[in-house]
Structure formats: C-alpha cells, structure tokens
Design an enzyme around this catalytic site. Structure first.
Site, PDB file in Angstrom:
ATOM      1  N   LYS A  63       0.832  -1.217   0.000  1.00 56.66           N
ATOM      2  CA  LYS A  63       0.000   0.000   0.000  1.00 56.66           C
ATOM      3  C   LYS A  63       0.866   1.267   0.000  1.00 56.66           C
ATOM      4  O   LYS A  63       0.643   2.181  -0.785  1.00 56.66           O
ATOM      5  CB  LYS A  63      -0.910   0.048   1.249  1.00 56.66           C
ATOM      6  CG  LYS A  63      -1.923  -1.069   1.334  1.00 56.66           C
ATOM      7  CD  LYS A  63      -2.882  -0.857   2.503  1.00 56.66           C
ATOM      8  CE  LYS A  63      -2.238  -0.946   3.873  1.00 56.66           C
ATOM      9  NZ  LYS A  63      -1.715  -2.253   4.232  1.00 56.66           N
TER      10      LYS A  63
ATOM     11  N   ARG B 290      -9.643   1.169   8.196  1.00 55.53           N
ATOM     12  CA  ARG B 290      -9.277  -0.217   8.478  1.00 55.53           C
ATOM     13  C   ARG B 290     -10.400  -0.960   9.186  1.00 55.53           C
ATOM     14  O   ARG B 290     -10.232  -2.144   9.517  1.00 55.53           O
ATOM     15  CB  ARG B 290      -8.019  -0.249   9.351  1.00 55.53           C
ATOM     16  CG  ARG B 290      -6.718  -0.465   8.579  1.00 55.53           C
ATOM     17  CD  ARG B 290      -5.568  -0.431   9.572  1.00 55.53           C
ATOM     18  NE  ARG B 290      -4.398  -1.131   9.145  1.00 55.53           N
ATOM     19  CZ  ARG B 290      -3.288  -0.527   8.721  1.00 55.53           C
ATOM     20  NH1 ARG B 290      -3.226   0.770   8.602  1.00 55.53           N
ATOM     21  NH2 ARG B 290      -2.221  -1.245   8.418  1.00 55.53           N
TER      22      ARG B 290
ATOM     23  N   ARG C 261      11.408  -5.866   4.839  1.00 47.97           N
ATOM     24  CA  ARG C 261      11.145  -4.451   4.529  1.00 47.97           C
ATOM     25  C   ARG C 261      12.095  -3.547   5.328  1.00 47.97           C
ATOM     26  O   ARG C 261      12.331  -3.757   6.511  1.00 47.97           O
ATOM     27  CB  ARG C 261       9.696  -4.106   4.893  1.00 47.97           C
ATOM     28  CG  ARG C 261       9.376  -2.627   4.736  1.00 47.97           C
ATOM     29  CD  ARG C 261       7.911  -2.364   4.578  1.00 47.97           C
ATOM     30  NE  ARG C 261       7.105  -2.789   5.716  1.00 47.97           N
ATOM     31  CZ  ARG C 261       5.762  -2.779   5.705  1.00 47.97           C
ATOM     32  NH1 ARG C 261       5.116  -2.391   4.637  1.00 47.97           N
ATOM     33  NH2 ARG C 261       5.086  -3.177   6.762  1.00 47.97           N
TER      34      ARG C 261
ATOM     35  N   ARG D 277      11.032  -1.271  10.723  1.00 44.71           N
ATOM     36  CA  ARG D 277       9.961  -0.890  11.641  1.00 44.71           C
ATOM     37  C   ARG D 277       9.886  -1.885  12.791  1.00 44.71           C
ATOM     38  O   ARG D 277      10.049  -3.086  12.583  1.00 44.71           O
ATOM     39  CB  ARG D 277       8.621  -0.889  10.881  1.00 44.71           C
ATOM     40  CG  ARG D 277       8.350   0.394  10.156  1.00 44.71           C
ATOM     41  CD  ARG D 277       7.168   0.286   9.233  1.00 44.71           C
ATOM     42  NE  ARG D 277       5.988  -0.350   9.824  1.00 44.71           N
ATOM     43  CZ  ARG D 277       4.800  -0.410   9.212  1.00 44.71           C
ATOM     44  NH1 ARG D 277       4.648   0.110   8.004  1.00 44.71           N
ATOM     45  NH2 ARG D 277       3.787  -0.996   9.779  1.00 44.71           N
TER      46      ARG D 277
ATOM     47  N   ARG E  67      -1.010  -8.798  13.185  1.00 46.16           N
ATOM     48  CA  ARG E  67      -1.469  -7.786  12.229  1.00 46.16           C
ATOM     49  C   ARG E  67      -2.336  -8.426  11.149  1.00 46.16           C
ATOM     50  O   ARG E  67      -3.325  -7.846  10.706  1.00 46.16           O
ATOM     51  CB  ARG E  67      -0.265  -7.054  11.620  1.00 46.16           C
ATOM     52  CG  ARG E  67       0.389  -6.120  12.629  1.00 46.16           C
ATOM     53  CD  ARG E  67       1.772  -5.699  12.205  1.00 46.16           C
ATOM     54  NE  ARG E  67       1.785  -4.874  11.018  1.00 46.16           N
ATOM     55  CZ  ARG E  67       2.885  -4.647  10.286  1.00 46.16           C
ATOM     56  NH1 ARG E  67       4.040  -5.204  10.630  1.00 46.16           N
ATOM     57  NH2 ARG E  67       2.824  -3.870   9.240  1.00 46.16           N
TER      58      ARG E  67
HETATM   59  P1  AMP Z   1       0.741   0.761   8.682  1.00 39.20           P
HETATM   60  O1  AMP Z   1       1.918   1.675   8.620  1.00 39.20           O
HETATM   61  O2  AMP Z   1      -0.397   1.202   7.816  1.00 39.20           O
HETATM   62  O3  AMP Z   1       1.111  -0.683   8.489  1.00 39.20           O
HETATM   63  O4  AMP Z   1       0.170   0.878  10.174  1.00 39.20           O
HETATM   64  C1  AMP Z   1       0.951   0.469  11.285  1.00 39.20           C
HETATM   65  C2  AMP Z   1       0.050   0.224  12.473  1.00 39.20           C
HETATM   66  O5  AMP Z   1      -0.609   1.461  12.844  1.00 39.20           O
HETATM   67  C3  AMP Z   1      -1.082  -0.762  12.244  1.00 39.20           C
HETATM   68  O6  AMP Z   1      -0.652  -2.109  12.418  1.00 39.20           O
HETATM   69  C4  AMP Z   1      -2.087  -0.317  13.308  1.00 39.20           C
HETATM   70  O7  AMP Z   1      -1.703  -0.781  14.587  1.00 39.20           O
HETATM   71  C5  AMP Z   1      -1.921   1.194  13.300  1.00 39.20           C
HETATM   72  N1  AMP Z   1      -2.874   1.802  12.354  1.00 39.20           N
HETATM   73  C6  AMP Z   1      -2.576   2.428  11.179  1.00 39.20           C
HETATM   74  N2  AMP Z   1      -3.692   2.844  10.569  1.00 39.20           N
HETATM   75  C7  AMP Z   1      -4.727   2.480  11.372  1.00 39.20           C
HETATM   76  C8  AMP Z   1      -6.143   2.586  11.274  1.00 39.20           C
HETATM   77  N3  AMP Z   1      -6.733   3.151  10.218  1.00 39.20           N
HETATM   78  N4  AMP Z   1      -6.881   2.092  12.306  1.00 39.20           N
HETATM   79  C9  AMP Z   1      -6.310   1.536  13.369  1.00 39.20           C
HETATM   80  N5  AMP Z   1      -4.999   1.358  13.514  1.00 39.20           N
HETATM   81  C10 AMP Z   1      -4.200   1.822  12.522  1.00 39.20           C
END
Ligand code: AMP
Length: 246
Positions: A37, A112, A151, A186, A197
């Site tokens: 994404k 999400r 990553r 990360r 996740r």
């Molecule tokens: P990402 O960078 O999109 O993989 O997001 C990393 C983490 O941030 C996710 O695993 C969630 O714990 C949290 N997170 C990001 N976006 C959301 C969202 N829209 N709703 C809830 N948690 C989120």
C-alpha cells in the site's frame, strides 16, 4: 493488473490523463499489511500529484516524538492490534481539514474498520466529496511475511522510501538510494507481530472489500513475485487505469 471488483484484471489500455480530474480524486489504498500500500501510494502521489496520507506514518511520528497519542498508539501497534476507532477517526477528521488535501487525498491504511469507512463517508459527504476509487491489493499470505520481515524504510521523514532486501534492495546496504539517510526496520515488522497484524486485517479490515465492492468503488490488483508484479508495476497499472477511466 487492475480490475473493477474483487477479481483482478488481465488487460489494460492507456490514455493521457486529464490532470484536472485527477487532482480532485479521493483514493483509498486497501490491503493486508505487506501488500505494498505504502509503496504504491508513494508512486501515485508523485505521478498524480495527490498527497498521500498514511495513518501508520502519523502514528509513528507521534511515537518518535513521544506525544501522548504516540504512547497510546504504541501500546496497540507493538502488539499488532489496531489503534481504537475513536482515536484514529479523530486524527483523520483533523487531517482532512488541512489545506493540502482539499482537492484530493490518497489514504494509505485508512479506513481499516467498517466504522472508520462509515465515518469517512460522512466526513467527505459533509464537504460534498466522495471516495472515488479503492485500490484493493492482494498478496499470497506466504509471501506477506517474507515481504514484511525484509522491509526496510528510509528514516528521513520527508523521504520514507520503502525497500525490500530481497525484492528491491538498496544499492548500498543500509542506505537510502534516494536521499542517503539510514534505512531502518519498523519495530512492528517482526514475524511475531505480523501474525497479529494479519489477524487484525482478516477480522476487522477485510469486510471493507465487500463494503466498497457493494458501492462499486473497488478495484483489485495482485501484488506477487510469482506473477512478476511488484508494487511499482501495480502502481503503473493503477495510473493507466485512472488515465483511461476517470
Ligand atoms: P501501517 O503503517 O499502515 O502498516 O500501520 C501500522 C500500524 O498502525 C497498524 O498495524 C495499526 O496498529 C496502526 N494503524 C494504522 N492505521 C490504522 C487505522 N486506520 N486504524 C487503526 N490502527 C491503525
């Protein structure tokens, strides 16, 4: 390849895109963690000149700065759980008011949950706006874990380029090709956290596929090394598709 609906497309045409139309688009990137994404949203941002907004990036910035929001977010993110809806929705509501996203936004990692999607619809409707296209990415589950643990991301917040040690390695180990900053892993990109996740994705996020499919907004693409389609290839398909259809 990109196709309207759940099943991915096999054929695409190309056309010049009308810049005015593109600028006014609200795009959502949907997909399990590790499907690409962020990579695709980053390319679309440059090509379509629409700002990318990643809720994950916003949370990580707060975590780095040690704010209250950062501490709260970290307690969920470190376990591979979603940050609660009220917190995340409030954050996006504020971000959507900012000037740079008034003529379009690429939402990367939001919504999400169905609740987030419903609230987003309300926020956009109140401004006479709408979600224009939802890019639904799928990757075979066995590849996802491999993609995530390999990553590496640029530590420079202005750059944030994403690399993969196997699929898209940096020219110089540990250094960003684009800006020369240090590459980091990360904290939540570990085998243990990935499993939680993925569970969060299947339980809370995957219903959004049907949510947007029913609204006729869903476009699906497979990101997989098995068909030689990495994020950058799919990003090209998406740009072409938008050029032709929007
Ligand atoms: P990402 O960078 O999109 O993989 O997001 C990393 C983490 O941030 C996710 O695993 C969630 O714990 C949290 N997170 C990001 N976006 C959301 C969202 N829209 N709703 C809830 N948690 C989120």
């Amino acid at each position: 390849m990109l196709k309207k609906g759940i099943k991915p497309l096999t054929k695409l045409g190309a056309k010049f895109f009308d810049k005015e139309d593109i600028k006014n688009m609200n795009i959502i990137m949907l997909g399990a963690p590790g499907t690409g994404k962020g990579t695709i949203a980053g390319i679309l941002e440059k090509k379509l000149k629409i700002p990318q907004v990643s809720t994950g990036d916003i949370f990580r910035k707060h975590m780095k700065e040690g704010t209250e929001l950062g501490k709260l977010a970290e307690s969920y993110i470190s376990k591979g759980a979603l940050v609660p809806d009220d917190v995340t929705i409030g954050l996006v509501e504020d971000r959507l008011k900012e000037k740079d996203v008034q003529s379009g936004i690429i939402l990367d990692g939001f919504p999400r949950t169905v609740k987030q999607a419903e609230e987003l619809d309300k926020m956009l409707e109140s401004e006479n706006k709408k979600v224009d296209i939802v890019i639904n990415l799928t990757t075979p589950e066995e590849e996802i874990i491999e993609r995530i643990v390999n990553r590496r991301v640029c530590s420079n917040q202005e750059c944030k380029t994403i690399f993969n040690l196997q699929l898209n390695p940096p020219k110089q180990e540990g250094i960003c090709d684009k800006c020369g900053s240090e590459l980091v892993q990360r904290k939540d990109d570990t085998v243990e956290t990935v499993k939680s996740r993925l569970n969060s994705y299947f339980e809370q996020t995957s219903p959004l596929v049907e949510y947007y499919e029913k609204k006729g907004k869903l476009y699906s693409a497979v990101v997989s090394k098995s068909i030689n389609k990495l994020g950058k290839d799919v990003a090209e398909d998406v740009v072409k598709y938008i050029e032709e259809n929007f």
